[in-house]
Write an enzyme that holds these catalytic residues in place. Structure first.
Site: not given
Ligand SMILES: [Fe+2]
Length: 455
Positions: A349, A355, A379
């Site tokens: 994704h 994140e 991320h």
């Protein structure tokens, strides 16, 4: 007279040992560590019992809507104006606050770190904080910071409050005691605690470890609350009764102490002659709490595919925009995987949210190796990620019988804002240079036939 004094001293000693909790999330609590210390029927009597001072601590503007209006009334030995004197500036060079764009030479990328190095000197919790990322803007009450900590000494005569936001503390190694103005919380790995903005506290070590380690999310924005459950209904995920707010506890100490304050990113210290943890009784809904992540009741796929990870949200800090969190605190707890004809780990994704992940214990299901307890990954906005090559191979070839992911607890601080790396994080010796190699072996399986090439 002596008997009375003796009895009083005994009561005080007993009150100081208090360690108990009241269940519920966001309740209007009341608690007293000495009988009759809490006024009944009013907040501000002409004279409070025990000669205490009444004081209000507000967590929201006075006129905030009822659902988000938060304040507590504290009954204390001295009012807070006596717990700070003249401030002096002090430097905590490793604790950064947004907006903060650091100078470093690390280019954009998916990043992962091993745990923080062990301290080479005595550090308490406050000194052991290392900011990894910042996001948003603290003075405008939006965004967050992701910190890791490693410490090996108690805060004894040092106390702290953070005007810039609430602190979500996630121990990973070693249990800690968080002694706040409103009471004491013992917090061990698998538990988390929240210290509200402006609340005075200190952290001491519990148990026998070489180093006490974990993570902190500093939330500059609206307070964490429980996510709405939508069609899930009234139960599951984090249930309100599993949140524990401490009963009143205090320390009576008339010796030199230091109060440290973080305010709009700057640090200041003031010296006083007593402990500021002197609240004998309190009532209200602005209070610290703890929560055991093992009590989280996960909801997930029971036939095929799986929902978005938002299904694992423990707490969410809303922004002004509906459904767009300033921060989501998400966990990946033990659970059964039963989905049929499904790629069971998290899919590949790219997200608009950024994140920051950590691992409290066990192994995270999207990574076969390299992400260890105490480690971290980042991320950031729109950067691709997903299972490593060996995790992909395993997930695409394993028999899809029911499997329990057990003894694991990963978490994520996810924010709507891009997370800016600090120089400390960019230059940290535990940064894994080869993290992106974990995807190198993802082969081209496309060969123009519907079967693909699985050789
Ligand atoms: Fe992700």
């Amino acid at each position: 007279m002596l008997d009375k004094a003796g009895k009083q001293a005994g009561t005080l000693a007993k009150a100081n040992e208090a360690l108990g909790y009241m269940p519920g999330f966001g309740n209007d609590f009341e608690t007293e560590s000495l009988p009759g210390a809490l006024p009944q029927g009013q907040n501000s009597p002409q004279k409070c019992a025990y000669g205490l001072y009444a004081e209000q601590l507000s967590g929201s503007p006075f006129t905030a809507p009822r659902g988000t209006n938060e304040r507590s009334w504290l009954y204390r030995i001295r009012p807070s104006v006596r717990h700070t004197g003249r401030f002096n500036k002090i430097d905590y060079p490793h604790w950064k606050t947004a907006p903060h764009v650091a100078e470093h030479s690390l280019a954009l990328g998916q990043l992962r770190w091993n745990p923080l190095p062990e301290p080479t000197e005595k550090l308490n919790f406050l000194q052991g904080i290392r900011t990894m990322t910042t996001a948003g803007d603290a003075p405008t009450h939006s965004g967050m910071a992701a910190h890791a900590y490693a410490f090996n000494a108690d805060m004894v005569d040092d106390y702290f409050f953070n005007a810039d936001g609430e602190l979500l503390i996630v121990p990973e190694m070693g249990a800690i005691q968080v002694f706040t103005e409103l009471g004491k919380m013992d917090v061990e790995p698998s538990e988390i605690c929240i210290v509200p903005r402006g609340t005075m506290f200190k952290v001491t070590r519990l148990g026998d470890e070489k180093v006490w380690r974990g993570y902190v999310c500093e939330n500059y924005g609206a307070k964490f609350t429980l996510p709405d459950r939508g069609p899930i209904g009234a139960n599951c995920l984090a249930n309100p009764r599993d949140f524990k707010t401490p009963v009143a506890a205090f320390e009576e100490k008339e010796t030199p102490c230091r109060v440290h304050v973080k305010w709009c990113g700057g640090f200041h210290v003031t010296e006083i002659g007593h402990s500021p943890l002197d609240v004998i009784a309190w009532h209200g809904n602005y209070a610290p709490y703890k929560y055991d992540l093992k009590t989280y009741s996960p909801v997930g796929a029971i036939l095929f595919d799986h929902p978005d990870p938002s299904i694992f949200t423990v707490l969410t800090a809303p922004s002004g925009e509906e459904g767009t969190a300033n921060i989501d605190f998400v966990i990946f707890p033990p659970r059964w995987l039963v989905a049929e004809h499904t790629f069971r780990p998290p899919w590949y994704h790219r997200n608009i949210m950024s994140e920051f992940m950590g691992l409290i214990y066990g192994r995270y299901d999207a990574k076969e190796e390299g992400f260890v307890p105490g480690g971290m990954s980042l991320h950031n906005m729109m950067l691709a990620h997903g299972p490593d090559a060996s995790g992909y191979d395993k997930a695409t070839n394993s028999e899809l019988k029911p499997v329990k992911l057990d003894h694991t607890m990963a978490f994520m601080f996810e924010t709507r804002f891009p997370q800016q790396l600090t120089r400390y994080a960019a230059e940290l010796e535990t940064l894994q240079d080869n993290y992106i190699d974990c995807w190198t072996d993802l082969k081209k399986r496309f060969n123009g036939t519907p079967e693909g090439d699985w050789s």
